[in-house]
Design a protein around this motif. Structure first.
Motif, PDB file in Angstrom:
ATOM      1  N   ILE A  66     -85.010   8.045  -0.139  1.00  0.00           N
ATOM      2  CA  ILE A  66     -84.798   9.040  -1.046  1.00  0.00           C
ATOM      3  C   ILE A  66     -83.413   8.858  -1.755  1.00  0.00           C
ATOM      4  CG2 ILE A  66     -83.918  11.336  -1.406  1.00  0.00           C
ATOM      5  CD1 ILE A  66     -86.074  12.312   0.871  1.00  0.00           C
ATOM      6  N   PRO A  69     -83.410   5.416  -4.483  1.00  0.00           N
ATOM      7  CA  PRO A  69     -84.002   5.734  -5.888  1.00  0.00           C
ATOM      8  C   PRO A  69     -83.325   6.978  -6.648  1.00  0.00           C
ATOM      9  CG  PRO A  69     -85.771   5.753  -3.883  1.00  0.00           C
ATOM     10  CD  PRO A  69     -84.347   5.798  -3.263  1.00  0.00           C
ATOM     11  N   ALA A  70     -82.661   7.557  -6.230  1.00  0.00           N
ATOM     12  CA  ALA A  70     -81.989   8.653  -6.906  1.00  0.00           C
ATOM     13  C   ALA A  70     -80.769   7.919  -7.639  1.00  0.00           C
ATOM     14  CB  ALA A  70     -81.259   9.742  -6.133  1.00  0.00           C
ATOM     15  N   GLU A  72     -80.619   4.491  -8.130  1.00  0.00           N
ATOM     16  CA  GLU A  72     -80.850   3.539  -9.000  1.00  0.00           C
ATOM     17  C   GLU A  72     -81.337   4.219 -10.450  1.00  0.00           C
ATOM     18  OE1 GLU A  72     -82.863   0.538  -5.488  1.00  0.00           O
ATOM     19  OE2 GLU A  72     -84.196   1.695  -6.942  1.00  0.00           O
ATOM     20  N   GLN A  73     -81.962   5.305 -10.188  1.00  0.00           N
ATOM     21  CA  GLN A  73     -82.465   5.701 -11.644  1.00  0.00           C
ATOM     22  C   GLN A  73     -81.286   6.628 -12.358  1.00  0.00           C
ATOM     23  OE1 GLN A  73     -85.514   4.939 -12.570  1.00  0.00           O
ATOM     24  NE2 GLN A  73     -86.084   3.988 -10.627  1.00  0.00           N
ATOM     25  N   THR A 142     -89.990   2.441 -15.360  1.00  0.00           N
ATOM     26  CA  THR A 142     -89.187   3.620 -15.159  1.00  0.00           C
ATOM     27  C   THR A 142     -87.784   3.753 -16.252  1.00  0.00           C
ATOM     28  OG1 THR A 142     -87.874   2.528 -13.287  1.00  0.00           O
ATOM     29  CG2 THR A 142     -89.895   4.207 -12.769  1.00  0.00           C
ATOM     30  N   ILE A 163     -86.307  12.960 -12.683  1.00  0.00           N
ATOM     31  CA  ILE A 163     -86.939  13.472 -11.516  1.00  0.00           C
ATOM     32  C   ILE A 163     -88.313  12.670 -11.228  1.00  0.00           C
ATOM     33  CG2 ILE A 163     -88.067  15.188 -10.213  1.00  0.00           C
ATOM     34  CD1 ILE A 163     -85.883  17.097 -11.500  1.00  0.00           C
ATOM     35  N   THR A 165     -89.206   9.608 -12.414  1.00  0.00           N
ATOM     36  CA  THR A 165     -88.694   8.192 -11.940  1.00  0.00           C
ATOM     37  C   THR A 165     -88.282   8.315 -10.618  1.00  0.00           C
ATOM     38  OG1 THR A 165     -86.595   8.583 -12.805  1.00  0.00           O
ATOM     39  CG2 THR A 165     -88.276   7.497 -14.278  1.00  0.00           C
ATOM     40  N   ILE A 166     -87.706   9.195 -10.091  1.00  0.00           N
ATOM     41  CA  ILE A 166     -87.233   9.219  -8.687  1.00  0.00           C
ATOM     42  C   ILE A 166     -88.571   9.266  -7.940  1.00  0.00           C
ATOM     43  CG2 ILE A 166     -86.111  10.391  -7.044  1.00  0.00           C
ATOM     44  CD1 ILE A 166     -83.945  11.024  -8.737  1.00  0.00           C
ATOM     45  N   SER A 169     -90.416   6.163  -7.466  1.00  0.00           N
ATOM     46  CA  SER A 169     -89.799   5.312  -6.745  1.00  0.00           C
ATOM     47  C   SER A 169     -89.986   5.515  -5.064  1.00  0.00           C
ATOM     48  CB  SER A 169     -88.411   5.447  -6.815  1.00  0.00           C
ATOM     49  OG  SER A 169     -87.920   5.173  -8.202  1.00  0.00           O
ATOM     50  N   THR A 173     -89.683   2.501  -2.089  1.00  0.00           N
ATOM     51  CA  THR A 173     -88.715   2.382  -1.084  1.00  0.00           C
ATOM     52  C   THR A 173     -89.042   2.630   0.452  1.00  0.00           C
ATOM     53  OG1 THR A 173     -88.264   5.014  -1.672  1.00  0.00           O
ATOM     54  CG2 THR A 173     -86.685   3.235  -2.570  1.00  0.00           C
TER      55      THR A 173
END
Length: 229
Positions: A66, A69-70, A72-73, A142, A163, A165-166, A169, A173
């Motif tokens: 979790i 991804p947060a 990165e985006q 994304t 949100i 895009t996360i 992801s 992951t």
């Protein structure tokens, strides 16, 4: 294990440039080349910084699924949400470029650094790099989605796209977290290739969807009809 050739790091950039050239064929005259170039450089820089951050926190365990991804985006959103892109119709295109630049640097470095750290075979790393092009496509897609939100004048839409895009992801992951237990085990080679194949397919499908459903919003309706989008 002998070190991978330094030229391997160029694979991601070369692939991203090829994808970019193909993707922009129908958009000539609808983007500013200087902004396009700066967007690509911005993606390179952010991708490099984020991979350094993630490698330094690789022991995050299950939080990797979790947290990464947060990060990165959100990093891509910061670049895409610069004033020069806000409320502009062509921002999804620049978001796509930022994402491709991000993925072009991020994917090879992540694969090499993590694979080397756990002693994976060089052949498997090269194969993983090949399948990893799906990650580049994923980040391009994304980035475009985030750009779609930034192009609107609705601040809440930006966060909504972030949100989304996360959430998109999480399959990536989750697979990478599972792969972390398989790298370096010769008997798991077939399973590793299968999982990397799933990543590749996921990235290709998401990129196809975004470039056929979201990116064409950059074009006037008449132009969309002309190019069949």
């Amino acid at each position: 294990m002998s070190p991978l050739p330094q030229g391997t790091l160029l694979l991601g950039i070369i692939f991203a440039l090829i994808v970019l050239w193909i993707s922009l064929k129908n958009y000539e005259g609808y983007f500013v080349e200087k902004k396009l170039f700066l967007s690509l450089i911005g993606g390179f820089v952010v991708g490099f910084l984020i991979i350094l951050l993630e490698i330094s926190t690789i022991g995050a365990g299950i939080f990797f699924i979790i947290l990464f991804p947060a990060v990165e985006q959100f990093a891509k959103m910061i670049v895409t949400n610069l004033r020069t892109f806000q409320g502009k119709k062509d921002t999804p295109l620049y978001g796509l470029v930022i994402g491709l630049g991000f993925g072009a640097i991020y994917m090879p470095l992540y694969t090499i650094m993590t694979g080397t750290a756990i002693g994976s075979e060089q052949t498997m790393l090269f194969i993983a790099l090949f399948f990893g092009v799906g990650i580049i496509l994923f980040h391009g897609a994304t980035g475009c989605i985030i750009g779609y939100g930034v192009a609107s004048h609705d601040g809440s839409k930006i966060w909504k796209m972030l949100i989304i895009t996360i959430l998109l992801s999480l399959p990536i992951t989750t697979l990478e977290f599972g792969l972390s237990f398989l790298w370096g085990k010769h008997e798991s080679s077939a399973l590793i290739l299968s999982l990397k194949g799933v990543e590749l397919l996921y990235g290709v499908l998401l990129y196809w969807y975004v470039t056929t459903k979201i990116l064409p919003s950059v074009l006037p309706r008449r132009r969309r009809r002309e190019v069949g989008l």
